[in-house]
Design a protein around this motif. Structure first.
Motif, PDB file in Angstrom:
ATOM      1  N   LEU A 192      -2.936 -22.232  30.096  1.00 18.58           N
ATOM      2  CA  LEU A 192      -2.080 -21.679  29.052  1.00 18.58           C
ATOM      3  C   LEU A 192      -1.216 -22.790  28.465  1.00 18.58           C
ATOM      4  N   SER A 193      -0.630 -22.515  27.311  1.00 16.27           N
ATOM      5  CA  SER A 193       0.322 -23.456  26.740  1.00 16.27           C
ATOM      6  C   SER A 193       1.646 -23.359  27.500  1.00 16.27           C
ATOM      7  N   GLN A 194       2.444 -24.409  27.382  1.00 16.56           N
ATOM      8  CA  GLN A 194       3.761 -24.380  28.023  1.00 16.56           C
ATOM      9  C   GLN A 194       4.590 -23.221  27.481  1.00 16.56           C
ATOM     10  N   SER A 195       4.460 -22.960  26.191  1.00 13.86           N
ATOM     11  CA  SER A 195       5.199 -21.860  25.558  1.00 13.86           C
ATOM     12  C   SER A 195       4.779 -20.508  26.136  1.00 13.86           C
ATOM     13  N   ALA A 196       3.473 -20.331  26.368  1.00 13.35           N
ATOM     14  CA  ALA A 196       2.980 -19.059  26.905  1.00 13.35           C
ATOM     15  C   ALA A 196       3.508 -18.825  28.318  1.00 13.35           C
ATOM     16  N   VAL A 197       3.550 -19.892  29.106  1.00 14.40           N
ATOM     17  CA  VAL A 197       4.095 -19.764  30.463  1.00 14.40           C
ATOM     18  C   VAL A 197       5.564 -19.389  30.394  1.00 14.40           C
ATOM     19  N   SER A 198       6.299 -20.057  29.518  1.00 17.18           N
ATOM     20  CA  SER A 198       7.724 -19.765  29.355  1.00 17.18           C
ATOM     21  C   SER A 198       7.940 -18.313  28.931  1.00 17.18           C
ATOM     22  N   GLN A 199       7.061 -17.812  28.055  1.00 18.63           N
ATOM     23  CA  GLN A 199       7.182 -16.423  27.597  1.00 18.63           C
ATOM     24  C   GLN A 199       6.945 -15.446  28.743  1.00 18.63           C
ATOM     25  N   ARG A 200       6.016 -15.776  29.638  1.00 20.25           N
ATOM     26  CA  ARG A 200       5.773 -14.890  30.793  1.00 20.25           C
ATOM     27  C   ARG A 200       6.989 -14.857  31.721  1.00 20.25           C
ATOM     28  N   ILE A 201       7.601 -16.002  31.936  1.00 25.60           N
ATOM     29  CA  ILE A 201       8.800 -16.036  32.778  1.00 25.60           C
ATOM     30  C   ILE A 201       9.923 -15.250  32.107  1.00 25.60           C
ATOM     31  N   LYS A 202      10.060 -15.418  30.799  1.00 22.90           N
ATOM     32  CA  LYS A 202      11.089 -14.692  30.074  1.00 22.90           C
ATOM     33  C   LYS A 202      10.852 -13.192  30.148  1.00 22.90           C
ATOM     34  N   ALA A 203       9.585 -12.768  30.017  1.00 27.66           N
ATOM     35  CA  ALA A 203       9.253 -11.337  30.106  1.00 27.66           C
ATOM     36  C   ALA A 203       9.602 -10.786  31.484  1.00 27.66           C
ATOM     37  N   LEU A 204       9.357 -11.583  32.519  1.00 28.72           N
ATOM     38  CA  LEU A 204       9.695 -11.151  33.874  1.00 28.72           C
ATOM     39  C   LEU A 204      11.200 -11.007  34.026  1.00 28.72           C
ATOM     40  N   GLU A 205      11.941 -11.947  33.465  1.00 32.50           N
ATOM     41  CA  GLU A 205      13.408 -11.890  33.568  1.00 32.50           C
ATOM     42  C   GLU A 205      13.971 -10.715  32.784  1.00 32.50           C
ATOM     43  N   ILE A 206      13.376 -10.420  31.628  1.00 31.55           N
ATOM     44  CA  ILE A 206      13.817  -9.256  30.851  1.00 31.55           C
ATOM     45  C   ILE A 206      13.532  -7.976  31.623  1.00 31.55           C
ATOM     46  N   ARG A 207      12.376  -7.926  32.262  1.00 31.01           N
ATOM     47  CA  ARG A 207      11.987  -6.741  33.046  1.00 31.01           C
ATOM     48  C   ARG A 207      12.970  -6.505  34.190  1.00 31.01           C
ATOM     49  N   LEU A 208      13.394  -7.600  34.830  1.00 34.44           N
ATOM     50  CA  LEU A 208      14.302  -7.481  35.970  1.00 34.44           C
ATOM     51  C   LEU A 208      15.761  -7.386  35.555  1.00 34.44           C
ATOM     52  N   GLY A 209      16.071  -7.894  34.360  1.00 37.66           N
ATOM     53  CA  GLY A 209      17.458  -7.911  33.922  1.00 37.66           C
ATOM     54  C   GLY A 209      18.269  -9.015  34.562  1.00 37.66           C
ATOM     55  N   GLN A 210      17.595 -10.044  35.077  1.00 39.74           N
ATOM     56  CA  GLN A 210      18.281 -11.185  35.694  1.00 39.74           C
ATOM     57  C   GLN A 210      17.325 -12.371  35.748  1.00 39.74           C
ATOM     58  N   PRO A 211      17.854 -13.585  35.831  1.00 39.24           N
ATOM     59  CA  PRO A 211      16.987 -14.771  35.858  1.00 39.24           C
ATOM     60  C   PRO A 211      16.221 -14.882  37.167  1.00 39.24           C
ATOM     61  N   VAL A 212      15.042 -15.481  37.085  1.00 31.94           N
ATOM     62  CA  VAL A 212      14.235 -15.730  38.282  1.00 31.94           C
ATOM     63  C   VAL A 212      14.117 -17.225  38.581  1.00 31.94           C
ATOM     64  N   LEU A 213      14.559 -18.046  37.614  1.00 31.81           N
ATOM     65  CA  LEU A 213      14.523 -19.493  37.802  1.00 31.81           C
ATOM     66  C   LEU A 213      15.836 -20.111  37.361  1.00 31.81           C
ATOM     67  N   VAL A 214      16.252 -21.131  38.091  1.00 32.03           N
ATOM     68  CA  VAL A 214      17.361 -21.986  37.673  1.00 32.03           C
ATOM     69  C   VAL A 214      16.741 -23.249  37.095  1.00 32.03           C
ATOM     70  N   ARG A 215      17.084 -23.600  35.873  1.00 28.34           N
ATOM     71  CA  ARG A 215      16.474 -24.760  35.214  1.00 28.34           C
ATOM     72  C   ARG A 215      17.202 -26.063  35.517  1.00 28.34           C
ATOM     73  N   HIS A 216      18.501 -25.991  35.748  1.00 28.96           N
ATOM     74  CA  HIS A 216      19.303 -27.197  35.951  1.00 28.96           C
ATOM     75  C   HIS A 216      20.174 -27.033  37.201  1.00 28.96           C
ATOM     76  N   PRO A 217      20.449 -28.123  37.941  1.00 30.53           N
ATOM     77  CA  PRO A 217      20.054 -29.518  37.683  1.00 30.53           C
ATOM     78  C   PRO A 217      18.584 -29.794  37.995  1.00 30.53           C
ATOM     79  N   HIS A 218      17.930 -28.876  38.737  1.00 29.37           N
ATOM     80  CA  HIS A 218      16.493 -29.008  38.958  1.00 29.37           C
ATOM     81  C   HIS A 218      15.892 -27.605  39.036  1.00 29.37           C
ATOM     82  N   LEU A 219      14.610 -27.524  38.752  1.00 24.70           N
ATOM     83  CA  LEU A 219      13.936 -26.233  38.713  1.00 24.70           C
ATOM     84  C   LEU A 219      13.846 -25.622  40.109  1.00 24.70           C
TER      85      LEU A 219
END
Length: 288
Positions: A28-55
Motif C-alpha cells: 500500500l501507499s504510505q498515505s493508505a496506511v496512515s488512513q487505516r490507522i486514522k480510521a482505527l483511531e476514529i473508531r476507538l475515539g482515541q489514538p493508537v500510536l504515539v508519533r513523537h519523540p519516536h513511534l
C-alpha cells in the motif's frame, strides 16, 4: 466488531517501525496506511500510536496488538480443523536473547517449524528486557530472565545459561596478573553486549566492585566472542557457546571458579492456541 485490516496495518507499522516501510510490506501507499490507522483511531475515539519523540503504541494500541497476536494464533488452529479456510503459514513474532539464538534455540524449534510450516519473526532483545516487547503487544511470546508473568500470560521455566568471564591467556597476563582486583577492573577493557546488558555489572559486584570500567559495546554474540578471542577485551560468555574455546585454551577465565547463572523463562499469552502450546512443550524438554 473490529476491522482486522486496520489491526493488521497497526501491527505492521509497529513491526516495521514506520509508515513507509509498513506500506512496502502491505503493498500500500504510505498515505493508505496512515488512513487505516486514522480510521482505527476514529473508531476507538482515541489514538493508537504515539508519533513523537519516536513511534510507539499507546496503551490502547498495545491492547489491540496483544488481541491481534492472539487472534492470529487462534485462527491458525481453526484452519487446522476447517481446511477449506485460506491456508497460510503461521508467523510467530518472538522476542529472544541473542545468546540463546546462537546456541540451543534452533535445535529446539526445528521440529515444529519443519512439521507445521511455522515462520519465525525473531526480535533480538537482552534477556532482562525482552518481556517489555510482549507487554507492549509487539510479540506473541518471549524468552527472558524474568519469572513473573504479565497479566493474561503464562510463564514456564526452561533452565539456565552459565556465563564465564573469558579472555585470552595473553590478555589475562597483561591485565589480571594479580587476579580479579579493583585496579585490574578499572583498567581492563570489558566487552558488553549492549546498554541494557547487566551481566558485566553483576560479575563485578561479586568482587564488590561498583565503579567505572572501560568497555567495548558489541551487540552481536558471534562478534562478542571474536573480539575476546582477538585479545581486545574480556566479557561474560555462555558456556554453551565458548566451551570449545575454553577446552582448547584459546579463552580462559579471568576469575577461575566464578561464573553467573542466568535463568530463562518462556512467556506466552494464556489464550494463544494449540500452536504456542506445542512449541512450549518442545521448549520445556530443553535443558540449557
Amino acid at each position: 466488531m473490529l476491522d482486522y485490516k486496520l489491526l493488521h496495518a497497526l501491527a505492521t507499522v509497529v513491526e516495521c517501525g514506520g509508515f513507509e516501510r509498513a506500506g512496502d510490506e502491505l503493498g500500500l501507499s504510505q498515505s493508505a496506511v496512515s488512513q487505516r490507522i486514522k480510521a482505527l483511531e476514529i473508531r476507538l475515539g482515541q489514538p493508537v500510536l504515539v508519533r513523537h519523540p519516536h513511534l510507539a503504541p499507546t496503551p490502547a494500541g498495545q491492547r489491540l496488538l496483544t488481541h491481534y497476536q492472539q487472534v492470529q494464533l487462534l485462527e491458525r488452529d481453526l484452519r487446522g480443523s476447517l481446511p477449506t479456510l485460506d491456508d497460510q503459514s503461521p508467523r510467530l513474532r518472538i522476542a529472544i536473547n541473542a545468546d540463546s539464538l546462537v546456541t540451543w534455540w534452533a535445535e529446539a524449534v526445528a521440529s515444529i517449524c519443519q512439521a507445521e510450516g511455522v515462520l519465525l519473526d525473531l526480535v533480538i532483545e537482552d534477556q532482562d528486557v525482552g518481556l517489555k516487547r510482549m507487554r507492549d503487544g509487539d510479540v506473541a511470546a518471549c524468552l527472558c530472565a524474568t519469572p513473573q508473568p504479565i497479566a493474561g500470560a503464562r510463564c514456564v521455566a526452561l533452565g539456565e545459561m552459565r556465563y564465564h568471564p573469558l579472555a585470552t591467556p595473553a590478555y589475562i597476563k597483561r591485565y589480571f596478573p594479580e587476579g580479579p582486583t579493583a585496579e585490574s577492573f578499572q583498567r581492563a577493557p570489558a566487552i558488553v553486549f549492549g546498554p541494557h546488558d547487566q551481566l558485566q555489572h553483576r560479575f563485578l559486584a561479586l568482587f564488590d566492585f561498583h565503579g567505572h570500567f572501560p568497555y567495548h559495546l558489541c551487540p552481536s554474540s558471534e562478534g562478542f566472542v571474536r573480539l575476546a578471542a582477538a585479545g581486545i577485551g574480556y566479557g561474560m560468555m555462555p558456556q554453551l557457546q565458548a566451551g570449545e574455546l575454553m577446552k582448547s585454551g584459546q579463552l580462559a577465565s579471568v576469575a577461575p571458579g566464578n561464573y553467573l547463572s542466568v535463568p530463562l523463562y518462556w512467556h506466552f499469552w494464556r489464550h494463544s492456541g494449540d500452536l504456542i502450546q506445542r512449541l512450549t512443550n518442545d521448549l520445556s524438554r530443553i535443558i540449557c
